[in-house]
Write a protein that holds these residues in place. Sequence first.
Motif, mmCIF file in Angstrom:
data_model
loop_
_atom_site.group_PDB
_atom_site.id
_atom_site.type_symbol
_atom_site.label_atom_id
_atom_site.label_comp_id
_atom_site.label_asym_id
_atom_site.label_seq_id
_atom_site.Cartn_x
_atom_site.Cartn_y
_atom_site.Cartn_z
ATOM 1 N N ARG A 1 14.234 14.491 11.158
ATOM 2 C CA ARG A 1 13.434 15.715 11.296
ATOM 3 C C ARG A 1 12.299 15.742 10.276
ATOM 4 N N LEU A 2 12.605 15.388 9.033
ATOM 5 C CA LEU A 2 11.568 15.369 7.998
ATOM 6 C C LEU A 2 10.471 14.358 8.331
ATOM 7 N N SER A 3 10.866 13.210 8.879
ATOM 8 C CA SER A 3 9.878 12.190 9.231
ATOM 9 C C SER A 3 8.993 12.643 10.376
ATOM 10 N N LEU A 4 9.590 13.182 11.419
ATOM 11 C CA LEU A 4 8.799 13.608 12.578
ATOM 12 C C LEU A 4 7.901 14.788 12.232
ATOM 13 N N GLU A 5 8.387 15.697 11.402
ATOM 14 C CA GLU A 5 7.549 16.824 10.976
ATOM 15 C C GLU A 5 6.334 16.323 10.208
ATOM 16 N N ALA A 6 6.527 15.326 9.339
ATOM 17 C CA ALA A 6 5.409 14.782 8.570
ATOM 18 C C ALA A 6 4.401 14.103 9.487
ATOM 19 N N ILE A 7 4.890 13.368 10.468
ATOM 20 C CA ILE A 7 3.988 12.683 11.396
ATOM 21 C C ILE A 7 3.232 13.694 12.252
ATOM 22 N N ASP A 8 3.923 14.715 12.718
ATOM 23 C CA ASP A 8 3.275 15.726 13.556
ATOM 24 C C ASP A 8 2.246 16.536 12.775
ATOM 25 N N ALA A 9 2.457 16.668 11.470
ATOM 26 C CA ALA A 9 1.528 17.448 10.645
ATOM 27 C C ALA A 9 0.240 16.694 10.347
ATOM 28 N N GLY A 10 0.207 15.397 10.682
ATOM 29 C CA GLY A 10 -0.987 14.605 10.432
ATOM 30 C C GLY A 10 -0.696 13.463 9.488
ATOM 31 N N TYR A 11 -0.311 12.346 10.049
ATOM 32 C CA TYR A 11 0.123 11.178 9.268
ATOM 33 C C TYR A 11 -1.090 10.309 9.006
ATOM 34 N N ASP A 12 -1.543 10.313 7.751
ATOM 35 C CA ASP A 12 -2.836 9.717 7.413
ATOM 36 C C ASP A 12 -2.695 8.249 7.008
ATOM 37 N N ARG A 13 -2.229 7.415 7.949
ATOM 38 C CA ARG A 13 -2.128 5.979 7.696
ATOM 39 C C ARG A 13 -1.993 5.245 9.024
ATOM 40 N N PRO A 14 -2.357 3.965 9.074
ATOM 41 C CA PRO A 14 -2.129 3.201 10.303
ATOM 42 C C PRO A 14 -0.626 3.067 10.552
ATOM 43 N N MET A 15 -0.217 3.224 11.799
ATOM 44 C CA MET A 15 1.194 3.132 12.141
ATOM 45 C C MET A 15 1.474 1.780 12.801
ATOM 46 N N SER A 16 2.398 1.034 12.224
ATOM 47 C CA SER A 16 2.734 -0.279 12.770
ATOM 48 C C SER A 16 3.417 -0.125 14.124
ATOM 49 N N PRO A 17 3.370 -1.159 14.960
ATOM 50 C CA PRO A 17 4.070 -1.094 16.252
ATOM 51 C C PRO A 17 5.564 -0.826 16.086
ATOM 52 N N ALA A 18 6.183 -1.411 15.042
ATOM 53 C CA ALA A 18 7.615 -1.194 14.833
ATOM 54 C C ALA A 18 7.907 0.267 14.514
ATOM 55 N N LEU A 19 7.096 0.868 13.642
ATOM 56 C CA LEU A 19 7.305 2.278 13.314
ATOM 57 C C LEU A 19 7.024 3.148 14.528
ATOM 58 N N VAL B 1 0.848 -1.191 0.000
ATOM 59 C CA VAL B 1 0.000 0.000 0.000
ATOM 60 C C VAL B 1 0.886 1.244 0.000
ATOM 61 N N ILE B 2 0.605 2.158 -0.908
ATOM 62 C CA ILE B 2 1.237 3.476 -0.916
ATOM 63 C C ILE B 2 0.245 4.451 -0.314
ATOM 64 N N TRP B 3 0.705 5.238 0.648
ATOM 65 C CA TRP B 3 -0.207 6.083 1.421
ATOM 66 C C TRP B 3 -0.147 7.532 0.976
ATOM 67 N N PRO B 4 -1.255 8.262 1.156
ATOM 68 C CA PRO B 4 -1.263 9.683 0.777
ATOM 69 C C PRO B 4 -0.407 10.519 1.717
ATOM 70 N N GLY B 5 0.042 11.639 1.196
ATOM 71 C CA GLY B 5 0.910 12.548 1.944
ATOM 72 C C GLY B 5 1.934 13.127 0.990
ATOM 73 N N VAL B 6 2.807 13.965 1.500
ATOM 74 C CA VAL B 6 3.833 14.588 0.665
ATOM 75 C C VAL B 6 5.203 14.075 1.090
ATOM 76 N N ALA B 7 5.827 13.270 0.234
ATOM 77 C CA ALA B 7 7.190 12.812 0.480
ATOM 78 C C ALA B 7 8.142 13.966 0.197
ATOM 79 N N ARG B 8 9.132 14.113 1.059
ATOM 80 C CA ARG B 8 10.047 15.245 0.926
ATOM 81 C C ARG B 8 11.492 14.754 0.850
#
Length: 267
Positions: A239-257, A202-209
Motif C-alpha cells: 500500500r505504501l509503495s502504490l500510494e507513493a507511485i500514484d502520488a507522482g513517482y519521480d524516477r524512471p521505472m524499470s520493466p521489472a518494477l 542512484v538514489i531518487w527524490p521522494g519521501v520514503a515512509r
Amino acid sequence: MPIKSAVQAVRTAVFYLVFLGQTVILAIIAGTIGILAGRTRLGWAVARYWCWSNVQFLRGLTGMGTHVEGEENIPPGGCIIASKHQSDWDIFAIFPHTGRPAYIAKKELMRIPFFGWAARSLDCIEVDRQKGAEAIPEMLAQAKAAIDRGCRIVIYPEGTRKAPLAPPEYRQGIVRLYSELNVPVVPVALNSGLYWGRNSLVIWPGVARARFLPPIEPGLAPDVFTERLKAAIEPESTRLSLEAIDAGYDRPMSPALQARVDAARQA
C-alpha cells in the motif's frame, strides 16, 4: 543517460562520499569508546547522531525525505521489531524510534575493524548466516541477554534487502526469536526501496515512509504467528509503495518494477 538521471547520479555520488566518510570517522570514534569503556551514553550519542545526520544528508543531497509513523504501537518493555528491509535507509530511519535497539547483524559486518567494535558496544547481535540453522541457538542466547539489558530486538525477517513489491521470503530466525523470547512483535512496513534500492547507483527524490504496526501478542503457534506477520507487513508495504507511485513517482521505472506494480494492482 537523460540529463535528469545524470544529475541525480552526481547528487548520489556526493551523498555516498559524505555518508561513507563520516561513517568511517564515527566508527573509529565509537569503536574506540567501545573498546575502552564498553556500552556508554557517549557511544549511543554517536550512533544517534549518525542516524540523524544521514537522514539530513539524504534529504539535502539527494532529495530523499523520511517519514516514520506509528511509534505509539511500540509497547513498553522488551519486544521484537520485525521490519521489511529494502534499503540501508531502514537502519537509520527506524533507529531513533526504538529506544535501545539491539540489531541482528551479519557476522561479516561485526568483523570490520572499529565498525564491528562500535556495533558490539551498541548491543548488536551477531549471526553467522553461513551456518544456517546452526547459528540460531547462539543468536537466541545473545537476544535473551539483550532483552534482559532492556533492549528491543530489531530484525529483518527476510534476512536481506528485497526489491519493492517482490515476493516475500521470510526466514526461520524471526519465528525462533518469537517462540523463545515470549515478547510482542511489532511489524514494520515501508517503501524505501522505491528511492534507494539494493546496490543502486542512484538514489531518487521522494519521501520514503515506514510505519510501525500494531504488535502481535506472544504465545501464538509458529505457523499462526508467521501468517500474522506476513499479513501485517506485506499488504501495508504494498500500500505504501502504490500510494507513493500514484502520488507522482519521480524516477524512471524499470520493466521489472513496472511488472511488479501491475501485478500488485491486479491483486
